[in-house]
Write an enzyme that holds these catalytic residues in place. Structure first.
Site, PDB file in Angstrom:
ATOM      1  N   ARG A 230      -8.180 -11.941  49.279  1.00 37.23           N
ATOM      2  CA  ARG A 230      -8.030 -11.827  50.723  1.00 37.23           C
ATOM      3  C   ARG A 230      -9.400 -11.954  51.378  1.00 37.23           C
ATOM      4  O   ARG A 230     -10.399 -11.432  50.878  1.00 37.23           O
ATOM      5  CB  ARG A 230      -7.383 -10.483  51.107  1.00 37.23           C
ATOM      6  CG  ARG A 230      -5.885 -10.413  50.792  1.00 37.23           C
ATOM      7  CD  ARG A 230      -5.113 -11.364  51.695  1.00 37.23           C
ATOM      8  NE  ARG A 230      -3.680 -11.371  51.449  1.00 37.23           N
ATOM      9  CZ  ARG A 230      -3.051 -12.250  50.677  1.00 37.23           C
ATOM     10  NH1 ARG A 230      -3.747 -13.175  50.043  1.00 37.23           N
ATOM     11  NH2 ARG A 230      -1.746 -12.219  50.558  1.00 37.23           N
ATOM     12  N   HIS A 278      -7.149 -22.343  51.165  1.00 29.86           N
ATOM     13  CA  HIS A 278      -6.067 -21.436  50.760  1.00 29.86           C
ATOM     14  C   HIS A 278      -5.041 -22.164  49.886  1.00 29.86           C
ATOM     15  O   HIS A 278      -3.842 -22.193  50.178  1.00 29.86           O
ATOM     16  CB  HIS A 278      -5.377 -20.820  51.977  1.00 29.86           C
ATOM     17  CG  HIS A 278      -4.718 -19.497  51.660  1.00 29.86           C
ATOM     18  ND1 HIS A 278      -4.732 -18.430  52.528  1.00 29.86           N
ATOM     19  CD2 HIS A 278      -4.041 -19.067  50.562  1.00 29.86           C
ATOM     20  CE1 HIS A 278      -4.079 -17.416  51.989  1.00 29.86           C
ATOM     21  NE2 HIS A 278      -3.643 -17.781  50.793  1.00 29.86           N
TER      22      HIS A 278
END
Length: 315
Positions: A230, A278
């Protein structure tokens, strides 16, 4: 054994952004043909929700209150930090633990760890013969994996299988056979041995800005940070300053506080940063749909749910 009615005829709301429907609905129906999969309807008539952030698409958080019959909220994603804080959520929430997701994360982290370890970017195709740049063997390289959940364990075991000196760190220090796992206060020790640091922690109050200036300074000079967990884990300003000092020497970043990463963000321009968009691990309908189907059946039969989220811990 079962306290609930059978799975036959259960009504399930696909509470996810519309662009996901075409990819997910065939896989979900194939995995769980007994359910009625819907895109809308009376909230009180649904036995379960298959949920992904971004629904509804009006920018407002979903109000779970009207879903009085729902026995489970099954997340399509591994991260649940955007769901678990919803004050209207009282139903059981399950995160996605998908074998395809784990395999994708293993491939990403292993690939970048090997690229770093072998120094593959040092060999410019410019006619210079750099045969003194031989790397050590894997057993000479210390790797630390922060976060020893499903994904962290899979990555740690894969890298250990290649011969790397792997240690894991988690707050609890729960054992993983074949891996040295450090716990809690041993974070400085975990960082100090990490020539390659792989970050796979969830986004919780206890992990935000975990890698601040003080902790980044504990890394060996020239270390590489690979963050596929994250974006909130790393203090961005502290990381840029640390990279300028060579500690760490490089950062491979797949997750960010703001996504997409703005074009003017300094990460794009810093020579010590590699940005990937991502892509480390994606939930793939073909491998994830059977996981969803199993939990839907368990919910309808009153059986224990898989991968139930602990609201206090946030994952």
């Amino acid at each position: 054994m079962s306290t609930g009615r059978g799975a036959e005829g259960m009504r399930v709301l696909f509470a996810a952004p519309a662009h996901l429907w075409d990819a997910w609905s065939p896989a979900l129906r194939a995995a769980c043909p007994e359910m009625e999969l819907c895109r809308d309807g009376d909230p009180a008539g649904f036995d379960a929700l298959i949920y992904a952030p971004g629904y509804p698409e009006n920018g407002q958080a979903l109000d779970f209150t009207p879903f009085t019959r729902a026995r489970v909220i099954q997340s399509l994603w591994a991260g649940v930090e955007r769901i678990v804080t919803n004050p209207t959520l009282t139903q059981p929430l399950c995160r996605m633990v998908d074998p395809g997701l784990a395999q994708g994360m293993v491939e990403y982290c292993t690939g970048w760890a090997l690229r770093t370890h072998l120094g593959m970017d040092r060999f410019a195709q410019d006619g210079a013969w750099r045969n003194r740049l031989t790397p050590p063997l894997a057993q000479g390289r210390g790797v630390t994996v922060l976060g020893m959940g499903e994904l962290g364990r899979a990555v740690a075991l894969a890298l250990a299988g290649l011969g790397f000196r792997v240690a894991g760190w988690s707050q609890s220090g729960r054992p993983v056979p074949g891996i040295e796992v450090l716990a809690g206060d041993a974070l400085p020790q975990a960082l100090g041995r990490a020539e390659i640091l792989i970050c796979l922690l969830p986004d919780t109050a206890g992990t935000r800005n975990l890698l601040d200036a003080e902790r980044l300074a504990l890394l060996p000079p020239g270390a590489t940070v690979i963050n596929a967990g994250r974006g909130t884990l790393i203090d961005e300003a502290a990381l840029l300053a640390a990279l300028d000092r060579g500690r760490p020497g490089h950062a491979v970043l797949d997750v960010f506080r703001q996504e997409p990463l703005p074009p003017d963000h300094p990460f794009w321009r810093h020579p010590g940063v590699t940005v990937t968009p991502h892509v480390a691990a994606e939930t793939r309908p073909a491998s994830a749909a059977p996981v969803v189907a199993e939990n839907l059946r368990r919910a309808m039969q009153g059986a224990p749910l898989l991968h139930l989220v602990d609201r206090v811990r946030g994952y």
